[in-house]
Design a protein around this motif. Sequence first.
Motif, PDB file in Angstrom:
ATOM      1  N   MET A   1       0.842  -1.197   0.000  1.00 37.83           N
ATOM      2  CA  MET A   1       0.000   0.000   0.000  1.00 37.83           C
ATOM      3  C   MET A   1       0.882   1.253   0.000  1.00 37.83           C
ATOM      4  O   MET A   1       1.873   1.320   0.702  1.00 37.83           O
ATOM      5  N   ARG A   2       0.455   2.250  -0.769  1.00 38.75           N
ATOM      6  CA  ARG A   2       1.326   3.383  -1.070  1.00 38.75           C
ATOM      7  C   ARG A   2       1.277   4.539  -0.079  1.00 38.75           C
ATOM      8  O   ARG A   2       2.139   5.422  -0.124  1.00 38.75           O
ATOM      9  N   LEU A   3       0.279   4.572   0.797  1.00 39.26           N
ATOM     10  CA  LEU A   3       0.148   5.732   1.682  1.00 39.26           C
ATOM     11  C   LEU A   3       0.133   5.358   3.161  1.00 39.26           C
ATOM     12  O   LEU A   3      -0.346   6.134   3.997  1.00 39.26           O
ATOM     13  N   VAL A   4       0.692   4.217   3.490  1.00 42.05           N
ATOM     14  CA  VAL A   4       0.750   3.806   4.888  1.00 42.05           C
ATOM     15  C   VAL A   4       1.571   4.824   5.688  1.00 42.05           C
ATOM     16  O   VAL A   4       2.654   5.243   5.271  1.00 42.05           O
ATOM     17  N   GLY A   5       1.020   5.260   6.817  1.00 43.35           N
ATOM     18  CA  GLY A   5       1.714   6.230   7.663  1.00 43.35           C
ATOM     19  C   GLY A   5       1.498   7.670   7.261  1.00 43.35           C
ATOM     20  O   GLY A   5       2.009   8.581   7.922  1.00 43.35           O
ATOM     21  N   LYS A   6       0.726   7.905   6.195  1.00 44.65           N
ATOM     22  CA  LYS A   6       0.471   9.271   5.732  1.00 44.65           C
ATOM     23  C   LYS A   6      -0.928   9.718   6.151  1.00 44.65           C
ATOM     24  O   LYS A   6      -1.870   8.922   6.222  1.00 44.65           O
ATOM     25  N   THR A   7      -1.046  11.011   6.409  1.00 46.79           N
ATOM     26  CA  THR A   7      -2.335  11.608   6.737  1.00 46.79           C
ATOM     27  C   THR A   7      -2.713  12.576   5.628  1.00 46.79           C
ATOM     28  O   THR A   7      -1.930  13.453   5.269  1.00 46.79           O
ATOM     29  N   ALA A   8      -3.925  12.399   5.090  1.00 40.56           N
ATOM     30  CA  ALA A   8      -4.381  13.218   3.968  1.00 40.56           C
ATOM     31  C   ALA A   8      -5.650  13.959   4.336  1.00 40.56           C
ATOM     32  O   ALA A   8      -6.593  13.363   4.889  1.00 40.56           O
ATOM     33  N   LEU A   9      -5.692  15.247   4.051  1.00 40.98           N
ATOM     34  CA  LEU A   9      -6.906  16.040   4.204  1.00 40.98           C
ATOM     35  C   LEU A   9      -7.440  16.347   2.817  1.00 40.98           C
ATOM     36  O   LEU A   9      -6.732  16.923   1.983  1.00 40.98           O
ATOM     37  N   ILE A  10      -8.696  15.941   2.583  1.00 38.89           N
ATOM     38  CA  ILE A  10      -9.310  16.078   1.265  1.00 38.89           C
ATOM     39  C   ILE A  10     -10.540  16.954   1.390  1.00 38.89           C
ATOM     40  O   ILE A  10     -11.516  16.599   2.069  1.00 38.89           O
ATOM     41  N   THR A  11     -10.517  18.137   0.775  1.00 40.60           N
ATOM     42  CA  THR A  11     -11.674  19.030   0.838  1.00 40.60           C
ATOM     43  C   THR A  11     -12.714  18.585  -0.184  1.00 40.60           C
ATOM     44  O   THR A  11     -12.394  18.004  -1.219  1.00 40.60           O
ATOM     45  N   GLY A  12     -13.973  18.864   0.126  1.00 45.81           N
ATOM     46  CA  GLY A  12     -15.048  18.373  -0.729  1.00 45.81           C
ATOM     47  C   GLY A  12     -15.084  16.857  -0.744  1.00 45.81           C
ATOM     48  O   GLY A  12     -15.424  16.237  -1.753  1.00 45.81           O
ATOM     49  N   GLY A  13     -14.747  16.253   0.412  1.00 45.35           N
ATOM     50  CA  GLY A  13     -14.526  14.812   0.456  1.00 45.35           C
ATOM     51  C   GLY A  13     -15.751  13.945   0.618  1.00 45.35           C
ATOM     52  O   GLY A  13     -15.638  12.720   0.601  1.00 45.35           O
ATOM     53  N   ALA A  14     -16.938  14.539   0.768  1.00 43.28           N
ATOM     54  CA  ALA A  14     -18.129  13.741   1.053  1.00 43.28           C
ATOM     55  C   ALA A  14     -18.881  13.303  -0.194  1.00 43.28           C
ATOM     56  O   ALA A  14     -19.787  12.469  -0.106  1.00 43.28           O
ATOM     57  N   ASN A  15     -18.524  13.848  -1.338  1.00 41.91           N
ATOM     58  CA  ASN A  15     -19.279  13.564  -2.564  1.00 41.91           C
ATOM     59  C   ASN A  15     -18.348  13.452  -3.772  1.00 41.91           C
ATOM     60  O   ASN A  15     -17.235  13.970  -3.762  1.00 41.91           O
ATOM     61  N   GLY A  16     -18.826  12.798  -4.805  1.00 38.57           N
ATOM     62  CA  GLY A  16     -18.184  12.813  -6.105  1.00 38.57           C
ATOM     63  C   GLY A  16     -16.717  12.431  -6.100  1.00 38.57           C
ATOM     64  O   GLY A  16     -16.314  11.415  -5.524  1.00 38.57           O
ATOM     65  N   ILE A  17     -15.910  13.253  -6.744  1.00 45.36           N
ATOM     66  CA  ILE A  17     -14.480  12.980  -6.871  1.00 45.36           C
ATOM     67  C   ILE A  17     -13.813  12.969  -5.499  1.00 45.36           C
ATOM     68  O   ILE A  17     -12.951  12.130  -5.228  1.00 45.36           O
ATOM     69  N   GLY A  18     -14.211  13.882  -4.627  1.00 36.54           N
ATOM     70  CA  GLY A  18     -13.615  13.927  -3.290  1.00 36.54           C
ATOM     71  C   GLY A  18     -13.857  12.655  -2.507  1.00 36.54           C
ATOM     72  O   GLY A  18     -12.952  12.142  -1.836  1.00 36.54           O
ATOM     73  N   LEU A  19     -15.066  12.118  -2.589  1.00 39.60           N
ATOM     74  CA  LEU A  19     -15.382  10.862  -1.902  1.00 39.60           C
ATOM     75  C   LEU A  19     -14.577   9.715  -2.492  1.00 39.60           C
ATOM     76  O   LEU A  19     -14.044   8.880  -1.755  1.00 39.60           O
ATOM     77  N   ALA A  20     -14.479   9.675  -3.816  1.00 45.45           N
ATOM     78  CA  ALA A  20     -13.676   8.632  -4.456  1.00 45.45           C
ATOM     79  C   ALA A  20     -12.228   8.709  -3.999  1.00 45.45           C
ATOM     80  O   ALA A  20     -11.566   7.680  -3.798  1.00 45.45           O
ATOM     81  N   ALA A  21     -11.728   9.934  -3.807  1.00 41.19           N
ATOM     82  CA  ALA A  21     -10.357  10.108  -3.327  1.00 41.19           C
ATOM     83  C   ALA A  21     -10.213   9.618  -1.891  1.00 41.19           C
ATOM     84  O   ALA A  21      -9.225   8.961  -1.542  1.00 41.19           O
ATOM     85  N   CYS A  22     -11.199   9.924  -1.044  1.00 38.13           N
ATOM     86  CA  CYS A  22     -11.159   9.429   0.334  1.00 38.13           C
ATOM     87  C   CYS A  22     -11.113   7.903   0.352  1.00 38.13           C
ATOM     88  O   CYS A  22     -10.325   7.299   1.097  1.00 38.13           O
ATOM     89  N   GLU A  23     -11.934   7.277  -0.448  1.00 40.35           N
ATOM     90  CA  GLU A  23     -11.976   5.816  -0.522  1.00 40.35           C
ATOM     91  C   GLU A  23     -10.650   5.262  -1.030  1.00 40.35           C
ATOM     92  O   GLU A  23     -10.097   4.302  -0.470  1.00 40.35           O
ATOM     93  N   ARG A  24     -10.136   5.878  -2.077  1.00 43.54           N
ATOM     94  CA  ARG A  24      -8.899   5.374  -2.705  1.00 43.54           C
ATOM     95  C   ARG A  24      -7.709   5.527  -1.766  1.00 43.54           C
ATOM     96  O   ARG A  24      -6.876   4.616  -1.647  1.00 43.54           O
TER      97      ARG A  24
END
Length: 246
Positions: A1-24
Amino acid sequence: MRLVGKTALITGGANGIGLAACERFAEEGAQVIMADFDVVTGKAQEQLLKEQGFDVLFIQLDVVNRENIRSCVELAIETYGKIDILINNAGITRDATLVKMDPVDFAAVLDVNLTGVFNCTQAIVPYMLDKGYGKIINTSSVSGIYGNFGQTNYAATKAAVVGLTKTWAKEFGRRGINVNAVAPGFTVTSMVSKMPEKVIEQMKSAVSLQRLGTPRDIANAYLYLASEESDYVHGHVLHVDGGILM
């Protein structure tokens, strides 16, 4: 997995592209801060992801409200101790041709899509500077590259985001922070799905791959730019548009 140990803040994260990014990002091991104005949807999506075993925290965020942003960032730092990755994904549209565009709608789009990116980055980048590491990914659009009928306000903000990206790349590269942008093309979101089928087919025909993008297509581009695989990619605008207007 490529982001182990990393913390990401994703704005607009509840819908659409942002949600897909949160999941990914969660799938790749990141601790994900889902930041969005929509509390009801955000809380529901947070719960769904937690039920899958992912480390996700929803925080209500209004990218126009600097005090709210400060509180959001403080909670994120209190919870995880750092923010390694910032995805400036939040955005709105208020489309109309120039002669019909309400100045209020023009200003609203600038506030969210441009000033919001400035606000969030200015609040978070000091923590990255302290660590000497960070990945900032801004969301532009093909509309910001080529322009688009009826999108004076939206296209202006997305073109400006490219300028922000290039400038911040010059400012922060020597401090260990990569700054890049993604320019999505026509993407299947709730807004697009409400369009007449004829319009959707016209959109597809303009794309070399003859299909619209999916939110996951864009999320995968975010993931690449957030991962170590892109450590030498800097000040770049990655077009994820299926080959439109080549």
